[in-house]
Design a protein around this motif. Sequence first.
Motif, PDB file in Angstrom:
ATOM      1  N   GLU A 208     -89.699 -44.828 -25.120  1.00 39.59           N
ATOM      2  CA  GLU A 208     -88.648 -44.008 -24.532  1.00 39.59           C
ATOM      3  C   GLU A 208     -88.793 -43.992 -23.010  1.00 39.59           C
ATOM      4  O   GLU A 208     -89.890 -44.219 -22.494  1.00 39.59           O
ATOM      5  CB  GLU A 208     -88.727 -42.578 -25.096  1.00 39.59           C
ATOM      6  N   THR A 209     -87.706 -43.706 -22.327  1.00 38.27           N
ATOM      7  CA  THR A 209     -87.757 -43.653 -20.862  1.00 38.27           C
ATOM      8  C   THR A 209     -88.884 -42.740 -20.413  1.00 38.27           C
ATOM      9  O   THR A 209     -89.629 -43.048 -19.480  1.00 38.27           O
ATOM     10  CB  THR A 209     -86.423 -43.132 -20.295  1.00 38.27           C
ATOM     11  N   GLY A 210     -89.068 -41.635 -21.123  1.00 38.08           N
ATOM     12  CA  GLY A 210     -90.086 -40.663 -20.732  1.00 38.08           C
ATOM     13  C   GLY A 210     -91.466 -40.941 -21.290  1.00 38.08           C
ATOM     14  O   GLY A 210     -92.436 -40.314 -20.872  1.00 38.08           O
TER      15      GLY A 210
ATOM     16  N   PRO B  86     -82.909 -35.623 -27.977  1.00 36.33           N
ATOM     17  CA  PRO B  86     -82.670 -34.278 -27.439  1.00 36.33           C
ATOM     18  C   PRO B  86     -82.392 -34.216 -25.939  1.00 36.33           C
ATOM     19  O   PRO B  86     -81.807 -33.247 -25.475  1.00 36.33           O
ATOM     20  CB  PRO B  86     -83.960 -33.526 -27.770  1.00 36.33           C
ATOM     21  N   PHE B  87     -82.839 -35.197 -25.179  1.00 32.23           N
ATOM     22  CA  PHE B  87     -82.611 -35.163 -23.718  1.00 32.23           C
ATOM     23  C   PHE B  87     -82.732 -36.584 -23.173  1.00 32.23           C
ATOM     24  O   PHE B  87     -83.155 -37.497 -23.872  1.00 32.23           O
ATOM     25  CB  PHE B  87     -83.571 -34.184 -23.013  1.00 32.23           C
ATOM     26  N   ARG B  88     -82.384 -36.723 -21.903  1.00 27.35           N
ATOM     27  CA  ARG B  88     -82.299 -38.057 -21.304  1.00 27.35           C
ATOM     28  C   ARG B  88     -83.624 -38.827 -21.358  1.00 27.35           C
ATOM     29  O   ARG B  88     -83.649 -40.040 -21.581  1.00 27.35           O
ATOM     30  CB  ARG B  88     -81.822 -37.929 -19.848  1.00 27.35           C
ATOM     31  N   ALA B  89     -84.753 -38.133 -21.143  1.00 27.59           N
ATOM     32  CA  ALA B  89     -86.049 -38.819 -21.122  1.00 27.59           C
ATOM     33  C   ALA B  89     -86.400 -39.395 -22.499  1.00 27.59           C
ATOM     34  O   ALA B  89     -87.285 -40.230 -22.617  1.00 27.59           O
ATOM     35  CB  ALA B  89     -87.151 -37.868 -20.659  1.00 27.59           C
TER      36      ALA B  89
ATOM     37  N   ARG C 125     -93.471 -38.520 -12.333  1.00 29.04           N
ATOM     38  CA  ARG C 125     -93.654 -39.008 -13.684  1.00 29.04           C
ATOM     39  C   ARG C 125     -94.857 -38.360 -14.358  1.00 29.04           C
ATOM     40  O   ARG C 125     -95.925 -38.284 -13.771  1.00 29.04           O
ATOM     41  CB  ARG C 125     -93.873 -40.527 -13.622  1.00 29.04           C
TER      42      ARG C 125
ATOM     43  N   GLU D 233     -85.734 -31.509 -17.369  1.00 28.86           N
ATOM     44  CA  GLU D 233     -84.872 -31.312 -18.529  1.00 28.86           C
ATOM     45  C   GLU D 233     -85.700 -31.312 -19.817  1.00 28.86           C
ATOM     46  O   GLU D 233     -85.511 -30.466 -20.705  1.00 28.86           O
ATOM     47  CB  GLU D 233     -83.813 -32.426 -18.571  1.00 28.86           C
TER      48      GLU D 233
END
Lengths: 700, 700
Positions: free
Chosen positions: A162-164, A190-193, B333, B669
Motif C-alpha cells: 500500500e502507499t502507506g 479506508p483512506f488514501r494511504a 513518512r 488522515e
Amino acid sequence: MTTVDPTSAPSTTPSQSPSPAPSLQDAPHVDVPALRDLLLGRWADVRRQARALAGREDLQKIEGQPWGEHRERVFGQLHTLVAEGAVHRAFPTRLGGQDSHGGNVAGFEELVVADPSLQIKAGVQWGLFGAAVLHLGTEAHHDAWLPGIMDLSIPGAFAMTETGHGSDVASIATTATYDPGAEEFDLHTPFRAAWKDYLGNAALHGRAAVVFAQLITGGVNHGVHALYVPIRDADGAFLPGIGGEDDGHKGGLNGIDNGRLHFTHVRVPRFNLLDRYGSVAADGTYTSPIASPGRRFFTMLGTLVQGRVSLDGASVAASKVALQIAVTYANQRRQFGSGDGEEEVLLDYQRHQRRLITRIARTYAGSFAHEELLARFDDVFSGAHDTDEDRQDLETLAAACKALSTWNALDTLQECREACGGAGFLSENRLTGLRADLDVYATFEGDNTVLLQLVAKRLLTDYANDFRGIDFGAMARYAVGQAADRTFSRSGLRQAVQFFTDRGDQRLAVNALREEGAQRALLTGRVEDMVAEIAQQLRSARKLPTEKAASVFNSHQHELIEAARAHAELLQWEAFTAGLATVQDPATRTVLTWLRDLFGLTLIEENVGWYLMHGRISMQRARTLTGYVNRLLARLRPHAQDLVDAFGYEQPHLRAAIASGAEAIRQDEAREHQRRERADGDAPVDEKVLYARDAGRRRA
Amino acid sequence: MTTVDPTSAPSTTPSQSPSPAPSLQDAPHVDVPALRDLLLGRWADVRRQARALAGREDLQKIEGQPWGEHRERVFGQLHTLVAEGAVHRAFPTRLGGQDSHGGNVAGFEELVVADPSLQIKAGVQWGLFGAAVLHLGTEAHHDAWLPGIMDLSIPGAFAMTETGHGSDVASIATTATYDPGAEEFDLHTPFRAAWKDYLGNAALHGRAAVVFAQLITGGVNHGVHALYVPIRDADGAFLPGIGGEDDGHKGGLNGIDNGRLHFTHVRVPRFNLLDRYGSVAADGTYTSPIASPGRRFFTMLGTLVQGRVSLDGASVAASKVALQIAVTYANQRRQFGSGDGEEEVLLDYQRHQRRLITRIARTYAGSFAHEELLARFDDVFSGAHDTDEDRQDLETLAAACKALSTWNALDTLQECREACGGAGFLSENRLTGLRADLDVYATFEGDNTVLLQLVAKRLLTDYANDFRGIDFGAMARYAVGQAADRTFSRSGLRQAVQFFTDRGDQRLAVNALREEGAQRALLTGRVEDMVAEIAQQLRSARKLPTEKAASVFNSHQHELIEAARAHAELLQWEAFTAGLATVQDPATRTVLTWLRDLFGLTLIEENVGWYLMHGRISMQRARTLTGYVNRLLARLRPHAQDLVDAFGYEQPHLRAAIASGAEAIRQDEAREHQRRERADGDAPVDEKVLYARDAGRRRA
C-alpha cells in the motif's frame, strides 16, 4: 586466452615452471566450456532453453522505445512465453505444469537478459499473482483460476503493498469484513494511504488481483489474508467500487504498467478467500490449521519467497552480462601510451583490474551462492526438506542473498558503465538500461535494509535464545516470531568457533592470508564478534518496556545491519569455496582459487580497520593486504576474458556494440594506418621532436 | 524546526542549559533564511534569477517524454534562454555580454534543476562551442561568429572527442593539413576510430562545429588546434565531405542530440583556424606566442576548464535537490512501530540518519568547495589573478572538485532514491531521472579516474620537484608538463607539516576528534603520508627507461588515485571549515560545526584501517569513532529539515510528489481514521490479543 603468467607463482598449487613448454593441463588456465557447464548448475537444461528464448529479438527490449509502446510489447511477449511453454514449470502437473520449483525460477531469472521488464512482468503474473492462488488457495481455487492465469486469459495483479505500507505488510489497512447474511466479504480501502500501490498489471492489463487485506469476521481481525478479486470487465473498465491510477513513468522497468488500486465496499464471494491457511465458514466462523496468528502470517508470506530467490538470480545474471561486456571492451580498447610506443589496453592498467576483476570475483561468489539458494528453495517447495526450520533457513538465506546481490548488480553495472567511458553511457551498449531497470530490485520484494535487519534478528536469536521473545519495535515486524532455538549450524558460525578452538591462538589463523582456513577464520570471526558485541549491549534492553527497548535497539541499528551484511558476505564466500571442490580440472581450479582468495581478501581489506581494532589481524599483516591483492589481480589478469566468457552469454544476450568485436577492428585499422604512414615516410614530423632538439641546441 | 536537543551538549560551544526557556539566539538552531543567503554565495543575484527561470514549467523536463520530442523541446528552450538574456554573461560586453565568468557559470549550473539536458545543451552551445571561438579565436573570429552563436542562429557542436580517444585529447587522429596553394586546410578523418563522437548538437541541430585536429603545415605536426567548420546547410543537410551518425538513445540526457561526425578531405579556409595560440601564414609558416608545444596544448585546453567547474556546481545542486526531497519525506513518512504505539518517522531510525545526514554534511562541504572553485575560476578568467601558476592551480582544483562531486551526486541520488523506497523509483519523484541524467557527468569533461591521476601527478611534483620531468607513460598524458616547482602551499599540506612540528607528538593531535585541529591533522597527515610513501616507491623509476618506469608507475596507480581522492576530500573539508567563519549567527554556526565534524569524522571512519596502520590514531581512539559519529547524528537530527531547507530550492524546483506535503496529509488522515475507530469502539479485536490471552489460560 589461456596465457600463463610466469612471473608469479600461484598461491595454492606448487610453483609453475614457465618453460620449456608447460603442459596446459598443469599450467593455470581456464577450461572455458567445462566451467560454463558447471556455472549453469543443476537446472542447466532449463537455463539453456531460457537463454535461447532470451536471445530472440522479438523478446528483447528496444532501448528508448516510448513507454506506452513498451508496455504493449512486453504484454505481447508474455503471450509468446505461454506459447513456448516457458513459464508453467512451477504449476501442478495435472494442470499442465511440471511441479518444478527450482527449475521454474532458474528459467525465469534468465529472462532478465532479454528485458528486465519481461522478467518482472512474467514474475507478477505467474510468480506472484499465480503463485498466490497456487500456494494460498486450495484445489477448488486452482481449478477455477489457474488455467486462465497460466494461459494469460486472466492477467492479474498482486495487490499487497500500500502507499502507506511497503515492507511492513502486517500493517496494511485494507479490510475484508465478512458479512454472513450475504456470504460475502466487504473489501474496503479506508483512506488514501491504504491504496494498493506499485502493482504491476494494475494500470492497464490486470483483469483480476490477489488482494491482501485484514480479514475481519465476528468482530475479530484475523490478520492479513488474500482474496481473489476481479477488477476489470472484458472491455478493460474497472468493475463497480474499484478505482485506480497509473503510477506513470518510472526510473526503469517501463515495460510494466505499475499502478494503484482502491476498493470502496466491493463485495467479494466467500469462495474467493484463498483459504489454505485460514478459512471462514458460511456463518462467519474462522478456522486455521495454524493456531498462532503470527506463525500463520509468516507461513503465508513465506510461500512467496520465490520472488526474492529469482531477484537474486537475475541480479547475478545481469552482473555477468555487464562484466562480459566491460571486460571484452577493456581487452580491446587502448588508451594512453607507455611512452612513444603503442597505447595500452585498458585492462593492463592496475586500477582497471581492480575495478573489474574484483567484481568478477564477487559475481562468481554470488553465482555459487545463488545456486545453493536455489537448491534450498527447491528442497522446501518440492517437499523434500520442508520443516518449519527449513523454511526459516530459506527465508534468512534468501533475504541475505537478495540484499547483497541486488546491490552488487547496481554497483557492478555502474562500475562497468564508467569503465567503458562515454561509450558505456550509450543505450546501444546495454549497461545504462540494465542499471535503470535493476535499480528497484534493491527495494522491492523487501527493502534491502529491512531484509538485512531480518537477517540480523536471526543472527541474534541464534546467538542467544533469550532474544527470541523480545519485541524490538523498530526492527522489521516481519521478523518477529521467526526465530527458532538453534545454534549457528546453518550460518556457518559453528565452524568458526570450532576453528578457533582447534588453533588456540587466533593470530595463527592469519599467518597466511591466502590459506582458506585463515580467510574463513577472519570472516566468521568478524560476524561472531559483531553479533556477540551487539548482543551484549542489547541484553539490558530485554527488561525494559517496549518503547525504551526499541530505543536501545535503534541505537545499534547501524551495527546490526553491518553484522548482517558481514554474515551475507561470509555465506557467499562459503558458497564459492564449496563450489571450488566441484571443479574437476586442476588448472581451472587453481585460477578459481585465486579468484576466491581475491574475493575473501578484498572483503578483509574493506574492513581492515575492524580487524585491527578487534585484534584479529596484526598491523604487520594488515600492511601486506593491499600488496597481496594487487599481486592477485596481476595473476588473474591474463584469465579475465576466460572467466567472463565462462558466464556463457553470447552476442544475442550481450547486444553491446562495444563487445561485438567492433572496437578491436577499429583499433587494428588505426594501428595499420599509422604503420603504413611510417613505412611510406608520409608521417609529418612532430613539432615536439623539433622543439626538444632546438632546446638541446639552445642549451649547448 | 528549530528544536533544541537538550540531551547532548554541543561539541564546540559551551554546554547548553535546556531549561528554562533557552534563548533562541544561544540554543543551537539554524537561521534558515540567513544560511540560505550565505549558501547562494558571491553570485547570489544571478542564482536567484536562474532559479526563477528553472522554476518555469516551460523550461522543465517532462519525464518519460519520447526522446525525439525531448530533443526538440530542449532546443526550443535554448531559444527561450536567449530571449531571457540568461546565457550571455561570459561573452564580451561589446557584443552584448557582460564579461562575467564566475557569474555566468553560477547561473548556468542552476539550470540543472530544470532539466540536466537543458544545462548540458546550453553548455555545449555557449560553454564549449561558443567558448572555444571566444577563447581560442581572435577578434575577427568573434565578430564573424559570436553574434550568431549567442543568438542561436548558429547552433554548433564541440568536436573534440573521437571514438578512439576520449580523455586522451593529445592523441586524436583527425588532421588539418594546410595547403598553401589554396590557402585552405584539408580536414580529414583517416579511419573509423577518428570519427568525432558523443558530440551534443551533432546529430540534428548543429550548423557548425569547432573541430579539433592535428595541425600539419610544411610537413610538421604542430599538435591539436581548433578550426571553425560549417557542417550543415540551411536545410539541415550535411555539407560535402561531411558525414555523421546519431548516437541514439542514451542512459540519460536524452534532450540532447549527441552524434558522430567525420570529414573526408573537407576544405576549410585559412581564416577559420582559431589562431589565438597558433597561426598559419598564407605561405604555411606556423607561429605561436607559446614556444613549447606542450605548454601551448595545455594552455588551449585550459581555456575550457569552465566545463568542469560547472559540472561541479551542477552536481552539488542536484545533490541538494535530492536531499531536500528525501529528508522532507523522511520527516513525514512513518513505517514500523515501536511496539503498540504510533509508527516511527523514517528519520528517527539511526540507519536512516546515517544514510541521509552524512550526505547532507558532504553536500555542504561540496557546496563551500564549489564556491571557492568558482571564485578561483573568476579570478583567472577576469584576469585578476591570471599567472601560469594560477591557471595550474585552477586546473588541479577543478579536477579534484569535479571528480568528487559528480561521484557524490550519483551516490546521494541513489541513496535518496532507495531511502524513499518504491516511491523513490517513480519518475514523479524526480530522483531516478536526475540520477540517469547525471550519470555521464562522472566520465565526460574528463573521466574522473583520469582527473584524479592528474591531481595525483600534481601532488607528486609538489612533493618533489624531481618528478617533474618524468614521462610516466601510463599516467594521463594530459597531465604531463603541468607540474611546477612549488611546495604544498595551495594544497594545504604545508599547514599539516606545520601542525605536526608544533605539536611534536602526533598522538596528541587526536586526543579530541571533535577539535578542528585534530581533524585537520589527521586528514592532511593522511595525504602527506600517502604521497610520501608513493614518491619513495616511485623514486627508483626515475632512472628507468620509459617503458619500465611506466610499469612501476602502473603498479602504484590504485594508491595514487586514492591519495588524490584523499586530497580532494581534504580540500572540501578545508572549504567547509573556512565557510564556518563566514556564518554570523552563533547558533547556526554551532549546528554547522557539528555538521563539519560529522563530515570530517566519517572521512576518518571510512579510512580507520589506514590511520591505525600508520600510527596516526590509537586503537582506543579508533574504537570511539563510530559511537561519536552516532552521537553527532542524533544531535543533528532535529536540524536536518532546516539544513536542507537552507539549500533554498522550492516546490517548482523539487517537483516531487513525496516532498509536496502529500505524505503528511496521508499520514494524518490514516491516524485520524484509527483514532476515530478506537473512539467509536468500532475497531475489531486483534486475534493476536485473543491468542495471547488464551495462551495464558492454557498455561494456567
